[in-house]
Write a protein that holds these residues in place. Structure first.
Motif, PDB file in Angstrom:
ATOM      1  N   LEU A  67      45.217  36.590  41.963  1.00 43.32           N
ATOM      2  CA  LEU A  67      45.295  37.408  43.275  1.00 43.32           C
ATOM      3  C   LEU A  67      46.158  38.064  43.678  1.00 43.32           C
ATOM      4  N   THR A  68      45.861  39.434  43.325  1.00 43.32           N
ATOM      5  CA  THR A  68      46.977  40.427  43.556  1.00 43.32           C
ATOM      6  C   THR A  68      47.222  40.925  45.060  1.00 43.32           C
ATOM      7  N   LYS A  69      47.847  41.819  45.463  1.00 41.23           N
ATOM      8  CA  LYS A  69      47.876  42.194  46.871  1.00 41.23           C
ATOM      9  C   LYS A  69      46.725  42.793  47.457  1.00 41.23           C
ATOM     10  N   THR A  87      50.541  44.395  43.079  1.00 44.53           N
ATOM     11  CA  THR A  87      49.316  45.295  43.540  1.00 44.53           C
ATOM     12  C   THR A  87      48.485  45.073  42.432  1.00 44.53           C
ATOM     13  N   ALA A  88      47.241  45.498  42.851  1.00 43.66           N
ATOM     14  CA  ALA A  88      46.102  45.533  41.667  1.00 43.66           C
ATOM     15  C   ALA A  88      46.531  46.391  40.616  1.00 43.66           C
ATOM     16  N   ALA A 105      37.164  41.173  40.397  1.00 48.14           N
ATOM     17  CA  ALA A 105      36.394  40.037  40.837  1.00 48.14           C
ATOM     18  C   ALA A 105      35.582  40.152  42.240  1.00 48.14           C
ATOM     19  N   HIS A 106      34.232  40.013  42.285  1.00 50.42           N
ATOM     20  CA  HIS A 106      33.458  40.013  43.339  1.00 50.42           C
ATOM     21  C   HIS A 106      34.194  41.015  44.505  1.00 50.42           C
ATOM     22  N   ARG A 113      38.860  39.026  49.326  1.00 51.33           N
ATOM     23  CA  ARG A 113      39.843  38.843  48.453  1.00 51.33           C
ATOM     24  C   ARG A 113      39.242  39.523  47.136  1.00 51.33           C
ATOM     25  N   GLY A 114      38.566  40.764  47.524  1.00 53.21           N
ATOM     26  CA  GLY A 114      38.135  41.804  46.552  1.00 53.21           C
ATOM     27  C   GLY A 114      38.889  43.003  46.640  1.00 53.21           C
TER      28      GLY A 114
END
Length: 207
Positions: A67-69, A87-88, A105-106, A113-114
């Motif tokens: 899980l990135t920011k 961050t992503a 992801a999704h 969360r995407g």
């Protein structure tokens, strides 16, 4: 080679209700050729993979869902996770510098969360999870279409947390692979295809 590239087992993901043995049982039942175990912020399964492959005589590829920011990213090829949340773009750069690959992801799931529209900004993704078994069809379609728009290959994964969801979507690799290193190279070919399990068999999804 047909592989489910996003799965959570109950040993290493607290929100999962399916064991590794049950995942493999369902994968074989559906006709998959391999699975990836991508638990939340946890890469401990890497230590068991060699033993698990021998025990079940089935290809298993360890990865992680991080899980990135900006949202969740599935990654392969990292031996250590960052100590602080990135961050992503920072995480993608980190994984790529390790020689790994990242999948969004999704991206449009409603739980925030995407990566959503950030897909238009970030650089270095290897794939977009256009078809996720725990995401509504409308949001899967949005992910597939943005992948098509920006030229990033679209793949499928179940994101299963229960047994019967294993393999509802999967990815067709361009050739057979035996380990994570080979999986990474196959994903980098940009020739992977999303699959759906329908009427007892897998079909390529045209999007």
């Amino acid at each position: 080679m047909k592989v489910d590239l996003h799965l959570h087992d109950s040993k290493y993901s607290n929100d999962s209700r399916v064991s590794i043995a049950e995942i493999i049982e369902e994968a074989k039942k559906k006709g998959l050729d391999g699975i990836a175990l991508t638990n939340h912020e946890n890469i401990e399964v890497k230590k068991e993979v060699e033993e698990l492959v021998k025990k079940y005589q089935f290809p298993i590829f360890p990865g992680v869902e991080y899980l990135t920011k900006d949202g969740d990213i599935v990654a392969f090829g990292v031996d250590k996770l960052p100590e602080e949340q990135l961050t992503a773009q920072e995480f993608i750069d980190y994984v790529n510098n390790c020689g790994g690959v990242c999948t969004a992801a999704h991206p449009f799931r409603t739980n925030n969360r995407g990566l959503k529209e950030k897909l238009n900004i970030v650089k270095g993704l290897t794939a977009i999870e256009g078809y996720n078994g725990s995401t509504q069809d409308i949001h899967n379609d949005m992910a597939a279409q943005i992948g098509k728009k920006i030229g990033v290959q679209v793949i499928g994964s179940s994101d299963a947390h229960i047994q019967n969801k294993v393999g509802v979507f999967a990815t067709l690799l361009p050739y057979p692979v035996k380990n994570v290193k080979e999986l990474i190279e196959a994903l980098k070919t940009n020739k992977c295809k999303p699959l759906i399990f329908k009427d007892g068999k897998y079909e390529i999804i045209e999007y």
